[in-house]
Design an enzyme around this catalytic site. Structure first.
Site, PDB file in Angstrom:
ATOM      1  N   SER A 191       0.834  -0.999  -0.221  1.00 47.32           N
ATOM      2  CA  SER A 191      -0.097  -0.390   0.306  1.00 47.32           C
ATOM      3  C   SER A 191       0.840   1.625   0.381  1.00 47.32           C
ATOM      4  O   SER A 191       0.756   2.623  -0.457  1.00 47.32           O
ATOM      5  CB  SER A 191      -1.234   0.319   1.577  1.00 47.32           C
ATOM      6  OG  SER A 191      -2.166  -0.862   1.033  1.00 47.32           O
ATOM      7  N   GLY A 214      -5.844  -3.166  -7.530  1.00 44.57           N
ATOM      8  CA  GLY A 214      -7.002  -2.457  -7.167  1.00 44.57           C
ATOM      9  C   GLY A 214      -6.678  -1.139  -6.555  1.00 44.57           C
ATOM     10  O   GLY A 214      -7.122   0.023  -7.071  1.00 44.57           O
ATOM     11  N   SER A 234     -13.932   1.390   2.857  1.00 47.30           N
ATOM     12  CA  SER A 234     -12.519   1.676   1.552  1.00 47.30           C
ATOM     13  C   SER A 234     -11.162   2.608   1.686  1.00 47.30           C
ATOM     14  O   SER A 234     -11.767   3.466   1.725  1.00 47.30           O
ATOM     15  CB  SER A 234     -13.556   1.208   0.285  1.00 47.30           C
ATOM     16  OG  SER A 234     -11.687   0.920  -0.796  1.00 47.30           O
ATOM     17  N   ASP A 267      -7.174  -7.953   4.434  1.00 42.23           N
ATOM     18  CA  ASP A 267      -5.767  -8.672   3.918  1.00 42.23           C
ATOM     19  C   ASP A 267      -5.275  -9.665   4.198  1.00 42.23           C
ATOM     20  O   ASP A 267      -4.722 -10.833   3.321  1.00 42.23           O
ATOM     21  CB  ASP A 267      -4.758  -8.361   3.484  1.00 42.23           C
ATOM     22  CG  ASP A 267      -5.489  -6.959   2.445  1.00 42.23           C
ATOM     23  OD1 ASP A 267      -6.802  -6.741   1.711  1.00 42.23           O
ATOM     24  OD2 ASP A 267      -4.834  -5.418   2.244  1.00 42.23           O
ATOM     25  N   LYS A 327     -12.003  -8.180  -3.499  1.00 41.04           N
ATOM     26  CA  LYS A 327     -10.795  -8.424  -3.532  1.00 41.04           C
ATOM     27  C   LYS A 327     -10.246  -9.755  -5.235  1.00 41.04           C
ATOM     28  O   LYS A 327     -11.070  -9.845  -5.625  1.00 41.04           O
ATOM     29  CB  LYS A 327     -10.880  -9.156  -2.100  1.00 41.04           C
ATOM     30  CG  LYS A 327     -11.003  -7.936  -0.643  1.00 41.04           C
ATOM     31  CD  LYS A 327     -10.302  -6.814  -1.547  1.00 41.04           C
ATOM     32  CE  LYS A 327     -10.798  -5.809   0.240  1.00 41.04           C
ATOM     33  NZ  LYS A 327     -10.403  -5.183  -0.302  1.00 41.04           N
ATOM     34  N   ARG A 364     -12.872 -14.019  -2.253  1.00 41.02           N
ATOM     35  CA  ARG A 364     -12.070 -14.641  -0.862  1.00 41.02           C
ATOM     36  C   ARG A 364     -12.959 -15.808  -0.088  1.00 41.02           C
ATOM     37  O   ARG A 364     -12.133 -16.479   0.907  1.00 41.02           O
ATOM     38  CB  ARG A 364     -11.584 -13.737  -0.334  1.00 41.02           C
ATOM     39  CG  ARG A 364      -9.556 -13.341  -1.602  1.00 41.02           C
ATOM     40  CD  ARG A 364      -9.432 -12.578  -0.292  1.00 41.02           C
ATOM     41  NE  ARG A 364      -7.955 -12.181  -1.669  1.00 41.02           N
ATOM     42  CZ  ARG A 364      -7.288 -11.150  -1.138  1.00 41.02           C
ATOM     43  NH1 ARG A 364      -7.312 -10.445  -0.374  1.00 41.02           N
ATOM     44  NH2 ARG A 364      -6.236 -10.831  -2.192  1.00 41.02           N
TER      45      ARG A 364
HETATM   46  C1  S3P Z   1      -5.524  -0.902   0.315  1.00 46.21           C
HETATM   47  C2  S3P Z   1      -6.360  -0.586   1.172  1.00 46.21           C
HETATM   48  C3  S3P Z   1      -7.861  -2.798   1.006  1.00 46.21           C
HETATM   49  C4  S3P Z   1      -7.282  -3.281   1.210  1.00 46.21           C
HETATM   50  C5  S3P Z   1      -5.733  -3.357  -0.602  1.00 46.21           C
HETATM   51  C6  S3P Z   1      -4.941  -2.419  -0.437  1.00 46.21           C
HETATM   52  C7  S3P Z   1      -4.623   0.755   0.267  1.00 46.21           C
HETATM   53  O1  S3P Z   1      -8.803  -2.747  -0.682  1.00 46.21           O
HETATM   54  O2  S3P Z   1      -7.753  -4.564   0.585  1.00 46.21           O
HETATM   55  O3  S3P Z   1      -5.453  -4.068  -0.147  1.00 46.21           O
HETATM   56  O4  S3P Z   1      -3.749   0.294  -0.267  1.00 46.21           O
HETATM   57  O5  S3P Z   1      -5.279   0.966   0.202  1.00 46.21           O
HETATM   58  P1  S3P Z   1     -10.092  -1.430   0.072  1.00 46.21           P
HETATM   59  O6  S3P Z   1      -9.498  -0.184   0.327  1.00 46.21           O
HETATM   60  O7  S3P Z   1     -10.599  -1.556  -1.220  1.00 46.21           O
HETATM   61  O8  S3P Z   1     -10.795  -2.932   1.397  1.00 46.21           O
END
Ligand code: S3P
Length: 438
Positions: A26, A94, A167, A319, A346, A350
């Site tokens: 992240s 994502g 999120s 995660d 995801k 999952r």
């Molecule tokens: C993330 C936020 C999470 C997480 C992803 C990384 C990020 O997703 O599952 O692996 O870096 O902001 P969500 O914010 O959509 O839940």
């Protein structure tokens, strides 16, 4: 990168030693983008060299940044952004796609973002709605309102946005767009989520106010902020460390993980493992340049007991839920995961994929609409072949469960692990397991 497609994991009774997990995914995405946004060179220490984050660096190059990658260092030199000539391919990520969509919404161009099969099936209306309210045009061109996504940006205005889902990706997308908006943007989170973007903004001197679940930021207008380039240090990824934490917990052995990120919005798995009976010691180090706390964790395993995981804890271990389900499978009693509907959107569904794989190994498990119920204590069947459904975290979670199987377990399609933890199989071997990659 590991080039194998399949792995056979042999049963293992002892996993022990010290491991230094690679950089936080992240944070790596965020510092890659923010370095490209500032003018001048930024050195990224500890940056995660996985497929996902390298795709983000490539996208930054297509937008005008100079990116130098050598074995010793990564340097991103930000320059004024230019409209890319081709769609930007964010691969499996994502985070890469949703965050970049926010930045592109602030540009007076039309840009296209795309990704792999998994990314092309993930929900994007969650970013379309706020970005359109801010004044961008966001077209979802894939089947079912998915990626590819075409963004025509510029002339944004601040909004007040109550987020319908918790999120961090959506929150960060809006925060990045808000930098280029006129006026103030206010975001209300239903539950607190990881705050890496907010911390990075603070490091860069971007004023941002957090008051409970409300985040307020004042935009700089269409030209965006004038930011000074700086170096970033990325701590190790807690989500990668989670596999070793659970492995040690279920095998009853001791493992130390060094230099791992300890942002409290990421570490709820530690509370879960403590509840389950594991013995944990955390030694904090000084905060890194990125204002992200880090430190070492030593875990000593024990006979675990089942637990309930839900509520406000969920965003702080979202995660880690696949590997938490593995801990539940090897604990005494039942483990229930609830309030985790997000798991269905995801890199794979999952809930469905983990339940299918747990059952394939003889673990009684049931799907719930928003989670799962896992009965611990059954013998883990061996001589089984599993699919990881193209999902890196499902692959790594099943590899840990396979250590406790009665005979070898083969996992197909493990190339996806390269998206977040290319050294995973090597580290598994270093800690004492026998794995055959082919
Ligand atoms: C993330 C936020 C999470 C997480 C992803 C990384 C990020 O997703 O599952 O692996 O870096 O902001 P969500 O914010 O959509 O839940």
């Amino acid at each position: 990168m590991n080039t194998a497609d399949n792995v056979t994991i042999h049963p293992c009774r002892v996993l022990t030693g010290t491991v230094r997990v690679p950089g936080d995914k992240s944070i790596s995405h965020r510092v890659a983008m923010l370095s490209a946004l500032t003018i001048g060179p930024s050195r990224l220490t500890g940056f995660l060299r996985s497929e996902d984050c390298l795709n983000t660096l490539k996208a930054m190059e297509c937008l005008g940044a100079r990116v130098e990658i050598t074995p010793e260092r990564i340097q991103v030199t930000g320059r004024p952004w230019a409209c890319p000539r081709q769609p930007l391919d964010m691969g499996n990520s994502g985070t890469g796609l949703r965050l970049l969509a926010g930045l592109l919404a602030g540009r007076p161009w039309t840009t296209e973002l795309t990704g792999d099969k998994s990314l092309r099936s993930r929900p994007m209306q969650r970013i379309q709605a706020p970005l359109e309210q801010m004044g961008a045009r966001v077209e979802l061109m894939g089947t079912g309102n998915c990626v590819p996504i075409r963004i025509t940006g510029g002339a944004l205005r601040g909004i007040a946005y109550p987020m319908p889902v918790a999120s961090a990706q959506v929150k960060s997308c809006i925060l990045l767009a808000a930098l280029f908006a006129e006026g103030e943007t206010r975001i209300a989170e239903p539950l607190p989520t990881r705050d890496h973007t907010e911390r990075a903004f603070q490091v860069l001197g971007i004023p941002l106010r957090t008051d409970g679940n409300l985040i307020t930021i004042r935009g700089y207008g269409p030209r965006g902020p004038d930011l000074t380039a700086r170096d970033w240090t990325v701590p190790g990824d807690f989500s990668s460390a989670a596999f070793w934490l659970v492995a040690a917990a279920v095998l009853g052995t001791a493992v130390t993980i060094q230099n791992v990120g300890l942002n409290p919005r990421r570490t709820a798995l530690l509370d879960v493992l403590k509840r389950m009976g594991a013995d944990l010691a955390v030694v904090p180090e000084t905060a890194s340049l990125a204002a992200e706390p880090s430190g070492a964790i030593t875990i000593r395993g024990a006979d675990l007991r089942g637990t309930e995981i839900g509520g406000a804890e969920i965003p702080n271990l979202i995660d880690e839920l696949p590997i938490a389900a593995v801990a539940g499978a090897l604990a005494c009693g039942t483990t229930v995961i609830r309030d985790a509907r997000e798991l269905r959107v995801k890199e794979s569904d999952r809930i469905a994929c983990m339940v299918a794989n747990l059952r394939a190994l003889g673990i009684p498990a049931d799907e719930r609409e928003d989670g799962m119920c896992v009965s611990g204590g059954a013998t883990v069947r061996g001589n089984v072949e599993l699919d990881c459904y193209g999902d890196h975290r499902v692959a790594m979670a099943m590899a840990i469960l396979a250590l406790r199987a009665s005979a070898p377990v083969r996992i197909r399609g493990i190339a996806c692990v390269n998206t977040s933890y290319p050294e995973f199989w090597h580290h598994l071997t270093l800690l004492g397991a026998k794995v055959e990659l082919n």
